[in-house]
Design an enzyme around this catalytic site. Structure first.
Site, PDB file in Angstrom:
ATOM      1  CB  ILE A  86      -0.471   0.504   1.515  1.00  0.00           C
ATOM      2  CG1 ILE A  86      -1.717   1.461   1.207  1.00  0.00           C
ATOM      3  CG2 ILE A  86      -0.443  -0.178   2.713  1.00  0.00           C
ATOM      4  CD1 ILE A  86      -2.388   1.097   2.682  1.00  0.00           C
ATOM      5  CB  SER A  87       1.122   4.440  -2.264  1.00  0.00           C
ATOM      6  OG  SER A  87       1.210   3.381  -3.729  1.00  0.00           O
ATOM      7  CD  GLN A  88       6.045   8.038   0.271  1.00  0.00           C
ATOM      8  OE1 GLN A  88       6.327   8.089  -0.044  1.00  0.00           O
ATOM      9  NE2 GLN A  88       5.538   8.163   1.675  1.00  0.00           N
TER      10      GLN A  88
END
Ligand code: SAH
Length: 238
Positions: A86-88
């Site tokens: 999951i992206s930052q």
């Protein structure tokens, strides 16, 4: 609006979660700090208030596997299984902002992953279509979004390189995996005036977050914004 107020607004409407107002406030501050740090590249000093409110509202910890939940509000990517992440929060917020989302927008996401980016978009826009190539992730994202009440998100298992022709054209398209080049089918599925946000570059190498715009007359232009690191866009063999 003050960050605290936005965070508070989120807590009041998102229901019970393990994210405290303090966690969320800290996450919003880190996003704002990274926006300030990259303002020359991204061409703005602050993100849209609606984007920040959506970041405050979506219960990020519910999209993160149990062992990593303590990292839910840190400004970094988190593993979600199947070698994906999951992206930052900063990247999710920035990509959302770059789409210029409006309440009546229909957005396509390629790379549902956990479903988090789709949920953030769904807080702002009319409808989100999201495609995921890993079957198990697609199924988990679908169930999770349904459980959390995001009934304006439609998900599908498949190769998002081809877009989603049945629901095209879109007001915006976001790709959350790095492609070696801009997929022509996605550009074709943009409405005039719409944008495509996509990391472009080789897997494991340097990638550039790219903003593609289709003008009212159909002319397509693109701008390189920021160096990024995303998991690769994989393909289903034809
Ligand atoms: N947006 C996600 C982050 C996803 S990571 C979130 O908010 O959690 C990138 C995702 O893209 C991975 O789940 C990966 O499986 C998926 N992906 C890679 N290639 C794809 C393709 N061709 N079509 C659809 N999804 C793809």
């Amino acid at each position: 609006m003050a960050l605290l107020e936005i965070a508070h607004m989120g807590r009041m409407t998102a229901g019970p979660t393990s994210g405290t107002t303090k966690d969320i406030q800290a996450m919003l501050r880190e996003i704002a700090a990274e926006v300030a740090y990259t303002h020359r590249e991204i061409g703005k000093d602050a993100l849209d208030a609606r984007v920040m409110a959506a970041m405050a509202k979506v219960p990020r910890e519910r999209f993160i596997p149990e062992p990593y939940r303590y990292r839910a509000f840190a400004n970094g990517p988190v593993p979600i299984g199947h070698g994906q992440t999951i992206s930052q929060p900063f990247m999710v917020a920035l990509m959302t902002d770059l789409l210029n989302p409006r309440p009546d927008s229909t957005i396509l996401e390629v790379g549902s992953g956990s479903g988090y980016q789709a949920a953030v978009l769904a807080e702002i826009v009319g409808h989100v279509y999201s495609i995921e190539i890993v079957g198990a992730l697609a199924e988990a994202a679908r169930e999770r979004l349904q459980r959390l009440g995001y009934d304006n998100v439609t998900t599908r298992h498949g190769d998002g390189y081809h877009g989603w022709a049945e629901h095209a054209p879109f007001d915006g398209i976001v790709v959350t995996a790095a492609a070696p080049y801009i997929p022509p089918p996605l550009v074709a599925q943009l409405k005039p005036g719409a944008r495509l946000v996509i990391p472009v570059g080789e897997p494991g190498g340097v990638q550039v977050l790219t903003l593609v715009e289709k003008a009212a007359d159909g002319a397509v232009s693109s701008r390189n914004l920021l160096m990024v690191a995303f998991v690769p866009l994989t393909r289903t063999p034809a």
